[in-house]
Scaffold this motif. Structure first.
Motif, short mmCIF file in Angstrom:
data_model
loop_
_atom_site.label_atom_id
_atom_site.label_comp_id
_atom_site.label_asym_id
_atom_site.label_seq_id
_atom_site.Cartn_x
_atom_site.Cartn_y
_atom_site.Cartn_z
N GLY A 27 9.27 -20.26 0.96
CA GLY A 27 8.88 -21.66 1.00
C GLY A 27 10.05 -22.59 0.78
O GLY A 27 11.04 -22.25 0.13
N GLY A 28 9.94 -23.78 1.35
CA GLY A 28 10.93 -24.82 1.12
C GLY A 28 12.20 -24.65 1.92
O GLY A 28 12.30 -23.80 2.82
N ILE A 29 13.18 -25.47 1.60
CA ILE A 29 14.46 -25.50 2.29
C ILE A 29 15.57 -25.12 1.33
O ILE A 29 15.68 -25.67 0.23
N THR A 30 16.39 -24.17 1.75
CA THR A 30 17.59 -23.80 1.03
C THR A 30 18.80 -24.17 1.87
O THR A 30 18.89 -23.75 3.04
N ALA A 31 19.72 -24.94 1.32
CA ALA A 31 20.95 -25.30 2.01
C ALA A 31 22.10 -24.48 1.44
O ALA A 31 22.28 -24.40 0.22
N ILE A 32 22.86 -23.85 2.35
CA ILE A 32 24.06 -23.11 1.95
C ILE A 32 25.26 -24.00 2.25
O ILE A 32 25.46 -24.41 3.39
N VAL A 33 26.03 -24.32 1.23
CA VAL A 33 27.15 -25.24 1.37
C VAL A 33 28.43 -24.57 0.86
O VAL A 33 28.39 -23.51 0.23
N GLY A 34 29.54 -25.23 1.14
CA GLY A 34 30.82 -24.73 0.67
C GLY A 34 31.92 -25.07 1.65
O GLY A 34 31.65 -25.49 2.78
N PRO A 35 33.18 -24.92 1.26
CA PRO A 35 34.29 -25.27 2.15
C PRO A 35 34.40 -24.32 3.33
O PRO A 35 33.76 -23.26 3.36
N ASN A 36 35.22 -24.69 4.31
CA ASN A 36 35.47 -23.81 5.44
C ASN A 36 36.04 -22.48 4.94
O ASN A 36 36.87 -22.45 4.02
N GLY A 37 35.57 -21.39 5.56
CA GLY A 37 36.05 -20.08 5.16
C GLY A 37 35.39 -19.52 3.92
O GLY A 37 35.82 -18.48 3.39
N ALA A 38 34.33 -20.18 3.45
CA ALA A 38 33.65 -19.70 2.24
C ALA A 38 32.78 -18.48 2.49
O ALA A 38 32.38 -17.80 1.55
N GLY A 39 32.46 -18.19 3.76
CA GLY A 39 31.61 -17.05 4.09
C GLY A 39 30.17 -17.42 4.36
O GLY A 39 29.30 -16.54 4.48
N ALA A 203 17.06 -30.63 0.65
CA ALA A 203 16.90 -29.23 0.25
C ALA A 203 16.22 -29.12 -1.12
O ALA A 203 16.43 -29.93 -2.01
N ASP A 204 15.41 -28.08 -1.26
CA ASP A 204 14.80 -27.77 -2.55
C ASP A 204 15.78 -27.07 -3.46
O ASP A 204 15.72 -27.22 -4.68
N ARG A 205 16.66 -26.28 -2.85
CA ARG A 205 17.68 -25.58 -3.63
C ARG A 205 18.97 -25.51 -2.81
O ARG A 205 18.92 -25.51 -1.58
N ILE A 206 20.08 -25.45 -3.51
CA ILE A 206 21.38 -25.41 -2.86
C ILE A 206 22.12 -24.17 -3.33
O ILE A 206 22.20 -23.88 -4.53
N VAL A 207 22.66 -23.44 -2.36
CA VAL A 207 23.49 -22.27 -2.64
C VAL A 207 24.92 -22.65 -2.25
O VAL A 207 25.18 -22.98 -1.09
N ALA A 208 25.82 -22.63 -3.21
CA ALA A 208 27.22 -22.99 -2.95
C ALA A 208 28.07 -21.73 -2.96
O ALA A 208 28.00 -20.92 -3.90
N MET A 209 28.87 -21.56 -1.89
CA MET A 209 29.77 -20.42 -1.78
C MET A 209 31.22 -20.89 -1.77
O MET A 209 31.52 -22.00 -1.33
N LYS A 210 32.09 -20.03 -2.26
CA LYS A 210 33.53 -20.31 -2.23
C LYS A 210 34.27 -18.98 -2.23
O LYS A 210 33.97 -18.09 -3.03
#
Length: 251
Positions: A27-39, A203-210
């Motif tokens: 359920g809901g929206i998850t946004a995956i964010v992070g700089p270029n090259g984060a995977g 987004a309901d939740r945010i996933v940040a990668m680096k």
């Protein structure tokens, strides 16, 4: 629910995604964010089985994505990549109809036609239905591909940079449509976004990668703050609230 355990991807000696453990509720929206090259895109591609994983496991609604037959998986998850190409001359309606292939195997039914027309309406593509894809602008083409994914009518929708080529009006309209699909159609939407403000607003939740690793997971209130954004992106920001949403300014 989507569950990734020790998910990794290497290209030669380069580790692109580094042993990510992540559980996302249905359920809901998850946004995956992070700089270029984060995977980010690599991670999304492994979840959807578009790219083989080097190590780890992924299950979606209890199904192991590496072991579940493709036709069964395609009725539960749909994916839009960044690099979509059409090699033959197709109309918008014909492209959207490909979303029904897991059900019709190329022999469209009245039920398939209903889903195609609904997708045209959802993405405001009815005036363009009989236009050829190669005659469209980049933004119109992007909306057509997203309509194809929506037409597949899966519980899980995975989108890699769905706002590519969209102007501000259509980007806002796209995010509102996805928000509506999550809320009124009970879809689980996972999308890679570069614009942190769209992630914050919708987004309901945010996933940040680096650097291929999971850096932070949380709500907009937990992620959209100067300290966390500085750790992820290495830039100074200010954050203020507008209509209950956190807005980021970079400087």
């Amino acid at each position: 629910m989507i569950e990734a355990k020790a998910l990794s991807k290497t290209y030669g000696n380069t580790l692109v995604v580094d042993s990510v453990d992540l559980t996302l509720p249905a359920g809901g929206i998850t946004a995956i964010v992070g700089p270029n090259g984060a995977g980010k895109s690599t991670f999304l591609s492994m979840i959807s089985r578009l790219m083989p994983m080097t190590a780890g496991t992924v299950t979606i609604a209890g199904m192991d994505v590496t072991r579940t037959p493709g036709d069964k998986l395609a009725r539960h998850i749909s994916i839009l990549r960044q690099d979509n190409q059409v090699l033959s001359r197709l109309s918008v309606r014909d492209l959207i109809a490909f979303g029904r292939y897991p059900y019709s195997k190329g022999h469209l039914t009245k039920e398939d036609g209903k889903h195609i027309e609904e997708a045209l309406r959802w993405l405001d593509l009815e005036p363009l239905a009989d236009r050829f894809i190669d005659e469209l602008s980049g933004g119109q083409r992007q909306r057509a591909f997203i309509a194809m994914v929506l037409c597949q009518n899966t519980d899980y929708i995975l989108l890699d940079e769905p706002l590519n080529n969209l102007d501000m009006r259509h980007a806002v309209g796209m995010m509102k449509m996805l928000r509506n699909a999550a809320d009124s159609l009970n879809k689980t939407i996972i999308l890679v976004l570069h614009d942190i403000n769209f992630a914050s607003a919708y987004a309901d939740r945010i996933v940040a990668m680096k650097d291929g690793k999971l850096a932070h997971v949380g709500t907009a209130a937990e992620i959209i703050c100067p300290e966390v954004l500085a750790a992820i992106y290495g830039v100074d920001t200010t954050v203020h609230e507008l209509d209950g949403k956190r807005i980021v300014n970079y400087f």
